[in-house]
Design a protein around this motif. Structure first.
Motif, PDB file in Angstrom:
ATOM      1  N   ARG A  10     -46.092 -82.076 -55.968  1.00  0.00           N
ATOM      2  CA  ARG A  10     -46.330 -82.158 -54.903  1.00  0.00           C
ATOM      3  C   ARG A  10     -44.359 -82.045 -54.808  1.00  0.00           C
ATOM      4  N   TRP A  11     -43.828 -81.474 -53.793  1.00  0.00           N
ATOM      5  CA  TRP A  11     -42.559 -80.883 -53.867  1.00  0.00           C
ATOM      6  C   TRP A  11     -42.350 -81.737 -52.420  1.00  0.00           C
ATOM      7  N   SER A  12     -40.767 -81.801 -52.237  1.00  0.00           N
ATOM      8  CA  SER A  12     -39.923 -82.507 -50.928  1.00  0.00           C
ATOM      9  C   SER A  12     -38.534 -81.873 -51.484  1.00  0.00           C
ATOM     10  N   LEU A  13     -37.956 -81.262 -50.404  1.00  0.00           N
ATOM     11  CA  LEU A  13     -36.139 -80.748 -50.266  1.00  0.00           C
ATOM     12  C   LEU A  13     -35.334 -81.134 -49.509  1.00  0.00           C
ATOM     13  N   SER A  14     -34.430 -81.940 -49.790  1.00  0.00           N
ATOM     14  CA  SER A  14     -33.840 -82.905 -48.344  1.00  0.00           C
ATOM     15  C   SER A  14     -31.712 -82.621 -49.083  1.00  0.00           C
ATOM     16  N   HIS A  15     -30.850 -82.685 -48.648  1.00  0.00           N
ATOM     17  CA  HIS A  15     -29.685 -82.108 -48.575  1.00  0.00           C
ATOM     18  C   HIS A  15     -29.264 -84.186 -48.013  1.00  0.00           C
ATOM     19  N   GLY A  41     -50.378 -88.138 -59.189  1.00  0.00           N
ATOM     20  CA  GLY A  41     -51.386 -88.774 -60.001  1.00  0.00           C
ATOM     21  C   GLY A  41     -50.741 -88.629 -61.848  1.00  0.00           C
ATOM     22  N   ALA A  42     -49.487 -89.078 -61.615  1.00  0.00           N
ATOM     23  CA  ALA A  42     -48.407 -88.500 -62.886  1.00  0.00           C
ATOM     24  C   ALA A  42     -47.169 -89.822 -62.448  1.00  0.00           C
ATOM     25  N   PRO A  43     -46.514 -90.568 -63.407  1.00  0.00           N
ATOM     26  CA  PRO A  43     -46.272 -91.669 -62.979  1.00  0.00           C
ATOM     27  C   PRO A  43     -44.011 -90.866 -62.688  1.00  0.00           C
ATOM     28  N   GLY A  44     -43.982 -89.742 -63.773  1.00  0.00           N
ATOM     29  CA  GLY A  44     -42.502 -88.566 -64.064  1.00  0.00           C
ATOM     30  C   GLY A  44     -42.566 -88.698 -62.447  1.00  0.00           C
ATOM     31  N   ARG A  45     -40.769 -88.781 -62.515  1.00  0.00           N
ATOM     32  CA  ARG A  45     -40.362 -87.688 -61.275  1.00  0.00           C
ATOM     33  C   ARG A  45     -38.783 -86.957 -61.290  1.00  0.00           C
ATOM     34  N   LEU A  46     -39.182 -85.921 -60.608  1.00  0.00           N
ATOM     35  CA  LEU A  46     -38.048 -84.691 -61.309  1.00  0.00           C
ATOM     36  C   LEU A  46     -37.205 -84.252 -60.708  1.00  0.00           C
ATOM     37  N   GLU A  47     -35.462 -84.319 -60.536  1.00  0.00           N
ATOM     38  CA  GLU A  47     -34.958 -84.796 -59.331  1.00  0.00           C
ATOM     39  C   GLU A  47     -34.373 -83.204 -60.171  1.00  0.00           C
ATOM     40  N   VAL A  48     -33.752 -81.944 -59.002  1.00  0.00           N
ATOM     41  CA  VAL A  48     -33.224 -80.456 -59.155  1.00  0.00           C
ATOM     42  C   VAL A  48     -32.381 -81.372 -57.991  1.00  0.00           C
ATOM     43  N   LEU A  49     -31.105 -81.117 -58.997  1.00  0.00           N
ATOM     44  CA  LEU A  49     -29.402 -81.386 -58.193  1.00  0.00           C
ATOM     45  C   LEU A  49     -28.890 -80.336 -58.124  1.00  0.00           C
ATOM     46  N   PHE A  50     -28.355 -79.812 -56.961  1.00  0.00           N
ATOM     47  CA  PHE A  50     -27.383 -78.933 -56.438  1.00  0.00           C
ATOM     48  C   PHE A  50     -26.112 -79.100 -55.868  1.00  0.00           C
ATOM     49  N   GLY A  61     -23.513 -75.991 -43.357  1.00  0.00           N
ATOM     50  CA  GLY A  61     -22.957 -75.285 -42.072  1.00  0.00           C
ATOM     51  C   GLY A  61     -23.150 -73.885 -41.920  1.00  0.00           C
ATOM     52  N   LEU A  62     -22.793 -73.195 -42.877  1.00  0.00           N
ATOM     53  CA  LEU A  62     -23.226 -71.361 -42.812  1.00  0.00           C
ATOM     54  C   LEU A  62     -24.203 -70.854 -44.134  1.00  0.00           C
ATOM     55  N   LEU A  63     -24.789 -71.885 -45.031  1.00  0.00           N
ATOM     56  CA  LEU A  63     -25.428 -71.308 -45.582  1.00  0.00           C
ATOM     57  C   LEU A  63     -26.992 -72.252 -45.410  1.00  0.00           C
ATOM     58  N   HIS A  64     -28.430 -70.726 -45.059  1.00  0.00           N
ATOM     59  CA  HIS A  64     -29.362 -71.884 -44.545  1.00  0.00           C
ATOM     60  C   HIS A  64     -29.155 -72.933 -45.421  1.00  0.00           C
ATOM     61  N   SER A  65     -30.353 -73.506 -44.712  1.00  0.00           N
ATOM     62  CA  SER A  65     -31.156 -74.857 -45.639  1.00  0.00           C
ATOM     63  C   SER A  65     -31.994 -74.658 -46.026  1.00  0.00           C
ATOM     64  N   GLY A  66     -31.593 -74.983 -47.687  1.00  0.00           N
ATOM     65  CA  GLY A  66     -32.579 -74.375 -49.087  1.00  0.00           C
ATOM     66  C   GLY A  66     -32.009 -73.173 -49.637  1.00  0.00           C
ATOM     67  N   GLY A  67     -30.762 -72.498 -49.551  1.00  0.00           N
ATOM     68  CA  GLY A  67     -30.216 -71.968 -49.902  1.00  0.00           C
ATOM     69  C   GLY A  67     -29.072 -72.235 -50.811  1.00  0.00           C
ATOM     70  N   LEU A  75     -31.015 -68.706 -54.680  1.00  0.00           N
ATOM     71  CA  LEU A  75     -32.671 -69.282 -55.023  1.00  0.00           C
ATOM     72  C   LEU A  75     -32.167 -69.961 -53.364  1.00  0.00           C
ATOM     73  N   ASN A  76     -34.141 -69.545 -52.880  1.00  0.00           N
ATOM     74  CA  ASN A  76     -34.390 -70.293 -51.442  1.00  0.00           C
ATOM     75  C   ASN A  76     -35.291 -71.455 -52.025  1.00  0.00           C
ATOM     76  N   LEU A  77     -34.952 -72.425 -51.954  1.00  0.00           N
ATOM     77  CA  LEU A  77     -35.761 -73.917 -52.466  1.00  0.00           C
ATOM     78  C   LEU A  77     -36.936 -74.016 -51.570  1.00  0.00           C
ATOM     79  N   HIS A  78     -37.348 -73.093 -50.268  1.00  0.00           N
ATOM     80  CA  HIS A  78     -38.207 -73.422 -49.337  1.00  0.00           C
ATOM     81  C   HIS A  78     -38.878 -72.522 -50.240  1.00  0.00           C
TER      82      HIS A  78
END
Length: 149
Positions: A10-15, A41-50, A61-67, A75-78
């Protein structure tokens, strides 16, 4: 949701950013795109920060969400195939979803390798087991400025 070798991720994207008000329009600083990945079902979590910085563009405000853009790498993270390529790269570099640690990874360290994975593999190969991508008018193979990546 991504299914990789019969395992569900499962993954989610936030700003996030800081806002400064000086009597005029607000100013946004410290923009960061955050992709969180966890195997069901696994305890680990990975956060990839840009994190925004010189030569490192994130939505501001100029670049689209997830770009995210670093040099010629875009990369388009969506898009599930991009998330899958990031997941594959993190796993190749030693992230273990069964380890209970919360791992933070600098996304820019992964960016060039992930962009190369995406260029080298046909779209059907990466993310084959992913759900259909969310609607987004920007393709991960093209740069928002019209330049090829």
């Amino acid at each position: 949701m991504l299914v990789v070798d019969r395992l569900t991720y499962r993954w989610s994207l936030s700003h996030r950013h800081r806002v400064e008000h000086d009597g005029g329009p607000p100013h946004y600083h410290g923009c960061v795109e955050r992709l969180a990945v966890r195997r069901a079902g696994a305890p680990g979590r990975l956060e990839v920060l840009f994190e925004a910085g010189p030569g490192r563009l994130v939505p501001d405000g100029l670049l689209h969400s997830g770009g995210v853009i670093h040099g010629e790498d875009y990369l388009n993270l969506h898009q599930p195939r991009v998330v899958r390529a990031l997941l594959d790269e993190a796993l190749a570099r030693g992230w273990r979803p069964t380890d209970p640690a919360h791992v933070r990874q600098d996304g820019w360290v992964l960016c060039t390798a992930v962009a190369a994975r995406l260029r080298a593999a046909p779209a059907a190969e990466i993310g084959r087991s992913a759900e259909p991508p969310a609607t987004d008018s920007t393709d991960e193979g093209s740069h928002p400025s019209g330049r090829a990546s």
